[in-house]
Design an enzyme around this catalytic site. Structure first.
Site, PDB file in Angstrom:
ATOM      1  N   ASP A  11      97.349  26.245 -39.556  1.00  0.00           N
ATOM      2  CA  ASP A  11      97.114  26.878 -38.258  1.00  0.00           C
ATOM      3  C   ASP A  11      98.307  26.564 -37.371  1.00  0.00           C
ATOM      4  OD1 ASP A  11      94.645  27.771 -39.061  1.00  0.00           O
ATOM      5  OD2 ASP A  11      93.522  26.154 -38.109  1.00  0.00           O
ATOM      6  N   ASP A 130      85.720  35.570 -39.548  1.00  0.00           N
ATOM      7  CA  ASP A 130      85.193  34.325 -38.979  1.00  0.00           C
ATOM      8  C   ASP A 130      83.685  34.485 -38.825  1.00  0.00           C
ATOM      9  OD1 ASP A 130      87.770  33.326 -38.819  1.00  0.00           O
ATOM     10  OD2 ASP A 130      88.077  34.047 -36.778  1.00  0.00           O
TER      11      ASP A 130
END
Length: 257
Positions: A11, A130
């Site tokens: 990330d 997600d």
């Protein structure tokens, strides 16, 4: 049989690798390029880079680090973050990425999946999903803008329906980010993976919850996923990728050594 993939996930925020827990409270892990090199050397099959605030900030991934990564690793890598058009994707692929992944922009404009698949081929279009399990309703709900704690929100899509929709539109691969498990390290959500696997005919990558080598084996053996993505266990050196592959091989799971 195709070898199962081990995929470290990096990330990225403000040019550095960060890691949160359940998509919140991110801490800085380190610089992008040395981490990418380390994982490639340890035996990762692929890397995924998420610029986690690009979509919520309304910008595209910073391409300078994409080019730097491409120079130093020889395994495929995928880049995600704010890709809203074929032009955005083309630039990232030109800088050396092998695949692009779209998540929030696909929810805002599902036609984008088809446009990218038509232009670049389904093999380099990944859709990230997600997925949040809502205990009150008992449903798996798709969330958007999850890289920004202020802006993250539920969409009208249930996970299973969105998985079917993105395939119809040309997704070549799906990464299922299970939000409740993210960074908690108590295992992948096998029940959710099986629910998605039933309707997923493209490669499925499990993401969220890996804490031990057994968790990877479970995802492959019990949910038949094609790859397992993890972050904190690799960043914190809890698990070495070479050792993980040896372990999986001993469990009778096909991996590239």
């Amino acid at each position: 049989m195709l070898a199962k993939r081990i995929i470290p996930c990096l990330d990225v925020r403000d040019g550095q690798v960060v890691k949160g827990v359940q998509f919140r409270n991110h801490e800085i892990i380190g610089d992008i390029v040395p981490l990418a090199q380390r994982y490639a050397e340890e035996g990762a099959d692929e890397l995924v880079f998420y610029d986690i605030t690009a979509s919520s900030d309304g910008r595209v991934v910073d391409k300078s680090w994409v080019a730097r990564v491409a120079e130093v690793i020889d395994i495929p890598f995928c880049v995600a973050g704010g890709i809203k058009s074929a032009e955005d994707a083309a630039r990232i692929l030109e800088f050396g990425a092998d695949k692009v992944s779209i998540n929030s922009p696909a929810l805002a404009n599902p036609q984008l999946i088809t446009d990218l698949a038509d232009k670049f081929g389904v093999q380099c279009i990944v859709v990230g999903i997600d997925s949040y399990y809502d205990k009150e309703t008992g449903k798996y709900q798709v969330y958007q803008f999850t890289g920004d704690e202020e802006r993250t929100k539920a969409t009208q899509w249930e996970t299973r329906d969105w998985v079917q929709e993105v395939q119809k539109r040309g997704a070549g691969e799906i990464v299922l980010n299970m939000m409740n498990q993210d960074g908690v390290r108590n295992g992948y959500d096998i029940k959710q993976l099986n629910m998605v696997r039933e309707v997923c005919n493209v490669p499925l990558i499990a993401s969220g919850g890996a804490g031990a080598m057994e968790h990877f084996a479970e995802a492959y053996q019990k949910a038949n996923v094609d790859g397992a993505l993890a972050a904190s266990v690799f960043h914190k050196q809890v698990i070495n990728i070479g050792e993980l592959k040896q372990y999986l091989k001993q469990q009778g799971i096909e991996v590239r050594l």
